[in-house]
Every structure is written in structure tokens, then in C-alpha cells.
Design a protein around this motif. Structure first.
Motif, PDB file in Angstrom:
ATOM      1  N   SER A  98       4.120  -7.143   5.070  1.00  0.00           N
ATOM      2  CA  SER A  98       4.960  -5.960   5.235  1.00  0.00           C
ATOM      3  C   SER A  98       6.058  -6.260   6.236  1.00  0.00           C
ATOM      4  CB  SER A  98       4.131  -4.771   5.725  1.00  0.00           C
ATOM      5  OG  SER A  98       3.631  -5.022   7.036  1.00  0.00           O
ATOM      6  N   PRO A 140       2.851   3.810  13.513  1.00  0.00           N
ATOM      7  CA  PRO A 140       1.692   3.753  12.615  1.00  0.00           C
ATOM      8  C   PRO A 140       1.576   2.443  11.832  1.00  0.00           C
ATOM      9  CG  PRO A 140       2.713   5.906  12.486  1.00  0.00           C
ATOM     10  CD  PRO A 140       3.632   5.055  13.315  1.00  0.00           C
ATOM     11  N   GLU A 141       2.693   1.898  11.344  1.00  0.00           N
ATOM     12  CA  GLU A 141       2.623   0.673  10.547  1.00  0.00           C
ATOM     13  C   GLU A 141       2.144  -0.505  11.384  1.00  0.00           C
ATOM     14  OE1 GLU A 141       5.214   2.694  10.670  1.00  0.00           O
ATOM     15  OE2 GLU A 141       5.356   3.507   8.632  1.00  0.00           O
ATOM     16  N   THR A 142       2.676  -0.625  12.604  1.00  0.00           N
ATOM     17  CA  THR A 142       2.261  -1.716  13.474  1.00  0.00           C
ATOM     18  C   THR A 142       0.835  -1.525  13.959  1.00  0.00           C
ATOM     19  OG1 THR A 142       4.557  -1.946  14.196  1.00  0.00           O
ATOM     20  CG2 THR A 142       2.904  -3.076  15.505  1.00  0.00           C
ATOM     21  N   THR A 143       0.431  -0.287  14.174  1.00  0.00           N
ATOM     22  CA  THR A 143      -0.950   0.007  14.566  1.00  0.00           C
ATOM     23  C   THR A 143      -1.917  -0.408  13.465  1.00  0.00           C
ATOM     24  OG1 THR A 143      -0.256   1.849  15.970  1.00  0.00           O
ATOM     25  CG2 THR A 143      -2.556   1.834  15.244  1.00  0.00           C
ATOM     26  N   GLU A 144      -1.530  -0.249  12.205  1.00  0.00           N
ATOM     27  CA  GLU A 144      -2.379  -0.669  11.089  1.00  0.00           C
ATOM     28  C   GLU A 144      -2.493  -2.188  11.039  1.00  0.00           C
ATOM     29  OE1 GLU A 144      -4.962  -0.374   7.919  1.00  0.00           O
ATOM     30  OE2 GLU A 144      -4.262   1.128   9.372  1.00  0.00           O
ATOM     31  N   GLU A 204      -2.383  -4.101  13.705  1.00  0.00           N
ATOM     32  CA  GLU A 204      -3.301  -4.398  14.798  1.00  0.00           C
ATOM     33  C   GLU A 204      -4.744  -4.158  14.392  1.00  0.00           C
ATOM     34  OE1 GLU A 204      -3.019  -3.431  19.354  1.00  0.00           O
ATOM     35  OE2 GLU A 204      -3.833  -1.661  18.326  1.00  0.00           O
ATOM     36  N   ARG A 205      -5.002  -3.067  13.702  1.00  0.00           N
ATOM     37  CA  ARG A 205      -6.371  -2.737  13.295  1.00  0.00           C
ATOM     38  C   ARG A 205      -6.967  -3.834  12.418  1.00  0.00           C
ATOM     39  NH1 ARG A 205      -9.386  -1.146   9.352  1.00  0.00           N
ATOM     40  NH2 ARG A 205      -7.656  -1.308   7.877  1.00  0.00           N
ATOM     41  N   THR A 206      -6.181  -4.338  11.460  1.00  0.00           N
ATOM     42  CA  THR A 206      -6.694  -5.383  10.568  1.00  0.00           C
ATOM     43  C   THR A 206      -6.886  -6.697  11.307  1.00  0.00           C
ATOM     44  OG1 THR A 206      -5.542  -4.328   8.709  1.00  0.00           O
ATOM     45  CG2 THR A 206      -6.287  -6.586   8.397  1.00  0.00           C
TER      46      THR A 206
END
Length: 268
Positions: free
Chosen positions: A170, A222-226, A228-230
């Protein structure tokens, strides 16, 4: 016959024997130099072109050849190709190659035809240590074995995320550039793409066991946080890795549908 003549005859005969022996040894050496390379030495290795004589690769390549038992895969900058390969002495012959169907911009759109022309007819091949040479007529391609980057001491940048068995990238991933590096003493440092992260990691062959990772607490979009989560999910506990040159695939052991695709990058 006089004694002098008999001695001269014996010397001449001995010289002839010496010459014959030297000639036999020299002949054996020449024969040994023509012994074909062992194709088994190619299996499991990947080779990148370093020099091309004759028709050049459209787009510059490089040509990448990877060998498994009885199979070959090839890519020169556009689509990947794969099929059977057979060896008969110093002759290498590929079967019908099956390729992907991706459209590539000029001049790389001509790379697939170049691969087909190269591998479409038998080639003379020779392996000298880590250098593979393929030739036919005036065309010659020299390739060098690709060496795998070490897991420890390399900065591994995340290029794709694996979640629910789907590999994705992304704009947020490309912009945030998450990475990690494991030092010789096992200390881990890096970035989740949002926060800095630290921890320890134990490398044992193709397996890495990560300690609980600590991060800073910066809030991100939100996109960058997702992203980080993965990243953190993939580095949670034990993971298996497979290194191919500058690329590494990482799969979480507890959650096999979560992982990362990474590429070796220069540290900053």
C-alpha cells in the motif's frame, strides 16, 4: 657397435620414453579440462547475469535463473518463466516454458522474447565455481551465483504484508518503510512504520524467536496503524524465514497466515 654408440642409443631411447610420458600426462590434463560440469551443482542456486555478449536484454535485465531438480525458472525484467531443464554433457536444453502474463512498459516489454530466444534452443553451459556461462554461436551470457544476505546484521525493510494468506502492499507501507535489524548480540531495533521498536531475537537457522517487542507510543493515521499492527503480529514469538538473495519471507509460526516480505536495505 662401439660402446660410445650404444650409450648414445640408450640416451636417445630414454629421452623418447620421457617425451612419451610427458605427452601422456599433458594429454590427460587437456582431457580433464573438457569434462562437463555437474548439473547437480546448480540445484538450489540462483544466478544473475553479469555480462551479455550478443543481443542485449531489453531494459537491461538482469537475467535471473534459478534451478531446482529438473526445473528452471527465468526472469529478465518482465514476466517470470518456468519449465523443465535437461543436461547432456555440456549441453543444456529447456522444455516448453510457461510464463506469467503481466504487461511491461518499453523497453522491458521485449525481455520475454529475449528469454524465449535464449532458452528456445540448446545451449552450451559451463559452471566454474560460482560463475555459470551459457553460449550458442556468437551469443554468450555470463551469470554469477547470487549470495543470500545473512539474517543477522542486515537491515530488513518490509515491502509487503501477509494477512489472511493474502500478500499486499500500500501507499502507507511504502511511505512508512517499516524495518528491523538484529545485531550480533541478539538486540533488535527498527520501526513498525509508526513507532520505534526494540527487543531481542534469537536466530537458529531458518527460525527466529522474538522476545516481546517494546514500542514508542506515537499515534498515527489509520492506514499506518494497520501496517504497524501486522508488523507486530508477524514478529510475535517464533517465525520461520526463507532468504533468497536480498529478499526474505517471514512467516509467524503460531499464525501461519501472518507474515512479512522484506528486502535487504542500506542502514541510515
Amino acid at each position: 657397435m662401439s660402446i660410445g654408440r650404444r650409450m648414445r642409443a640408450r640416451v636417445a631411447g630414454s629421452a623418447a620414453v620421457v617425451i612419451a610420458v610427458v605427452g601422456a600426462v599433458t594429454g590427460c590434463t587437456d582431457d580433464d579440462s573438457t569434462v562437463p560440469s555437474d548439473p547437480a551443482a546448480l540445484v538450489g542456486n540462483t544466478y544473475l547475469s553479469s555480462q551479455v555478449n550478443g543481443p542485449q536484454i531489453p531494459g537491461g535485465g538482469p537475467l535471473v535463473l534459478a534451478f531446482t531438480k529438473g526445473q528452471l525458472s527465468a526472469n529478465a525484467g518482465c514476466n517470470g518463466h518456468g519449465g523443465s531443464v535437461a543436461f547432456d554433457g555440456d549441453t543444456m536444453t529447456t522444455g516448453n516454458l510457461v510464463g506469467t502474463m503481466m504487461a511491461c512498459p518499453p523497453p522491458r516489454d521485449g525481455a520475454d522474447r529475449w528469454v524465449s530466444n535464449l532458452l528456445g534452443s540448446p545451449l552450451t553451459w559451463h559452471l566454474d565455481d560460482q560463475t555459470l556461462t551459457l553460449s550458442r554461436g556468437d551469443q554468450q551470457v555470463t551469470l554469477v551465483e547470487r549470495q543470500n544476505r545473512p539474517v543477522v546484521g542486515t537491515r530488513w525493510q518490509v515491502t509487503a504484508l501477509v494477512a489472511d494468506d493474502a500478500v499486499s502492499t500500500s501507499a502507507a507501507l511504502r511511505k512508512s518503510e517499516p524495518y528491523f535489524e538484529i545485531a550480533d548480540d541478539g538486540r533488535l531495533s527498527g520501526s513498525t512504520g509508526c513507532n520505534r521498536m526494540t527487543g531481542t531475537a534469537q536466530v537458529d537457522g531458518d527460525r527466529i524467536t522474538f522476545s516481546p517487542i517494546a514500542t514508542t507510543r506515537i499515534a498515527c493515521d489509520p492506514e499506518t496503524t494497520e501496517v504497524e499492527r501486522t508488523v507486530l503480529a508477524a514478529l510475535d514469538g517464533a517465525a520461520t524465514v526463507e532468504v533468497d538473495g536480498d529478499d526474505m519471507s517471514l512467516t509467524n509460526v503460531a499464525h501461519g497466515d501472518v507474515g512479512l516480505r522484506l528486502k535487504a536495505a542500506d542502514g541510515s
